[in-house]
Design a protein around this motif. Structure first.
Motif, short mmCIF file in Angstrom:
data_model
loop_
_atom_site.label_atom_id
_atom_site.label_comp_id
_atom_site.label_asym_id
_atom_site.label_seq_id
_atom_site.Cartn_x
_atom_site.Cartn_y
_atom_site.Cartn_z
N TRP A 1 3.25 2.13 -6.07
CA TRP A 1 4.17 0.81 -5.74
C TRP A 1 3.89 -0.36 -6.86
CZ3 TRP A 1 2.24 -3.96 -4.45
CH2 TRP A 1 2.87 -4.80 -4.04
N LYS A 2 2.52 -0.45 -7.11
CA LYS A 2 2.19 -1.50 -7.90
C LYS A 2 2.56 -1.29 -9.19
CE LYS A 2 -1.89 -4.80 -8.59
NZ LYS A 2 -3.14 -4.90 -8.30
N LYS A 3 2.75 -0.12 -9.68
CA LYS A 3 3.25 0.13 -11.21
C LYS A 3 4.88 -0.45 -11.17
CE LYS A 3 3.77 3.33 -14.63
NZ LYS A 3 3.31 5.01 -14.98
N GLU B 1 -0.85 -3.39 0.34
CA GLU B 1 -1.64 -1.96 0.33
C GLU B 1 -2.23 -1.85 1.60
OE1 GLU B 1 -5.69 -0.29 -1.77
OE2 GLU B 1 -5.33 -2.43 -1.79
N GLU B 2 -2.70 -2.57 2.43
CA GLU B 2 -3.47 -2.77 3.74
C GLU B 2 -2.37 -2.46 5.04
OE1 GLU B 2 -6.29 -2.48 4.62
OE2 GLU B 2 -7.09 -2.81 2.63
N ALA C 1 -2.46 7.59 0.31
CA ALA C 1 -2.21 6.37 0.35
C ALA C 1 -2.90 5.60 -1.19
CB ALA C 1 -3.44 5.71 1.20
N VAL C 2 -3.85 6.13 -1.81
CA VAL C 2 -4.24 5.68 -3.04
C VAL C 2 -2.99 5.93 -4.09
CG1 VAL C 2 -5.77 5.75 -4.96
CG2 VAL C 2 -6.61 5.88 -2.48
N GLN C 3 -2.68 7.04 -4.33
CA GLN C 3 -1.41 7.17 -5.05
C GLN C 3 -0.33 6.69 -4.68
OE1 GLN C 3 -3.20 9.44 -3.55
NE2 GLN C 3 -4.05 11.14 -4.94
N GLY C 4 0.17 6.48 -3.48
CA GLY C 4 1.27 5.64 -3.28
C GLY C 4 1.03 4.41 -3.30
#
Length: 323
Positions: free
Chosen positions: A96-98, A79-80, A89-92
């Motif tokens: 990614w995590k999903k 994330e960082e 960034a948040v949506q991206g």
């Protein structure tokens, strides 16, 4: 040179000499006090760096405590490094995590993450270590665990590109090392293998270099370990080596290097026997000329010592009759 300034409405003229301003230097400094202050600042800076290093190491150690902690650490680093400061960034990151949820829960990814973090800690420990030989047991255990991990990766149930990347790419290329800004805390590549899963490099740089210096007989066995690893990976169709190439080129080459290390640890006769066997069984090997030259160096009789030149004969002094 004069500088004229006119002040106010009364026409007062102030004349200042530039030469007068710069004519006198400041009083001499207290050299002893300056040196003491510099020493104190250096000590403070060193203490600060050591504290920073300990804090970073503690974070990595905590992440390596369990697979779930390792996965969370990796996710936060991703994330960082890959999303922070970017548009959406948040949506991206959520996307990614999903998409990586199954991978992060997989045994393959967790195994690679745990090995990667362990190797990070070993690397940080080795940096500026006064007695690197004390780290050898931990490194050898790590090597054995990397070899054992092949069983986990053999029948992978998830895409292996990112999993293998954690072990096949240098430490400083990982998002975790970038997030922690570990560059200055890692050893140089010439003295430390940067790839966490590259066993031949780990054995050569991290282990054999130390054993050679100490002339430790354990040096010879490291070659058997490496050859067995390659043979097993061929058997399990890892695809990194071809069987014919290994048997005809790679294994004999490793065996000759092993023989050279036998000489290092004081086993020259055993080394020569192995070298002779190799040129007999592998005359078509591309290294054959080099092997023969090395053997000749070993068996060539030493040159006889140069005979000492005869000492010059001093002429006898003629007797002078007494007068």
């Amino acid at each position: 040179m004069k500088l004229l300034r006119f002040l106010g409405l009364f026409g007062i003229v102030v004349v200042v000499s530039v030469a007068d301003v710069s004519a006198q230097d400041a009083p001499p400094p207290n050299v002893d006090a300056i040196l003491k202050e510099i020493e104190a600042l250096e000590q403070k800076q060193l203490q600060g760096k050591n504290a920073q290093q300990r804090a970073i190491y503690a974070q990595i150690q905590a992440a390596a405590a369990s697979p779930s902690a390792a996965g969370n650490f990796f996710s936060k680093a991703t994330e960082e490094v890959n999303f922070a400061g970017k548009k959406d960034a948040v949506q991206g990151y959520i996307a990614w995590k999903k998409s990586h949820a199954d991978l992060l829960r997989s045994r393959e990814m967790q195994t690679a993450l745990m090995l990667h973090l362990r190797y990070l800690m070993l690397a940080m420990q080795r940096k500026d270590m006064e007695k690197p030989e004390t780290q050898l047991p931990a490194i050898m255990q790590y090597v054995k665990d990397v070899i054992e991990s092949d069983k986990v990766f053999r029948n992978a149930s998830v895409p292996m590109e990112e999993v293998r990347g954690l072990l096949d790419k240098p430490l400083n290329a990982s998002v975790m090392a970038q997030w922690m800004r570990l560059g200055e805390w890692l050893p140089e590549e010439k003295t430390w293998e940067g790839r966490p899963g590259f066993v031949p490099g780990i054995l050569e740089k991290n282990v054999r270099s130390i054993l050679r210096e100490k002339k430790d007989p354990q040096l010879v066995a490291t070659w058997d370990l490496e050859m067995q690893l390659v043979a097993d990976r061929i058997t399990n169709a890892r695809g990194e080596y071809k069987e014919d190439e290994f048997n005809q080129v790679t294994r004999p080459r490793l065996q000759f290097k092993q023989a050279l290390d036998m000489i290092v640890v004081g086993q020259p006769n055993r080394a020569l026997t192995q070298m002779i066997a190799l040129i007999r069984t592998s005359p078509a090997h591309p290294d054959f000329p080099t092997w023969v030259a090395k053997i000749r160096e070993r068996v060539k009789p030493p040159a006889p010592p140069a005979s000492a030149a005869p000492a010059p004969v001093e002429p006898e002094a003629s007797a002078t009759p007494a007068s």
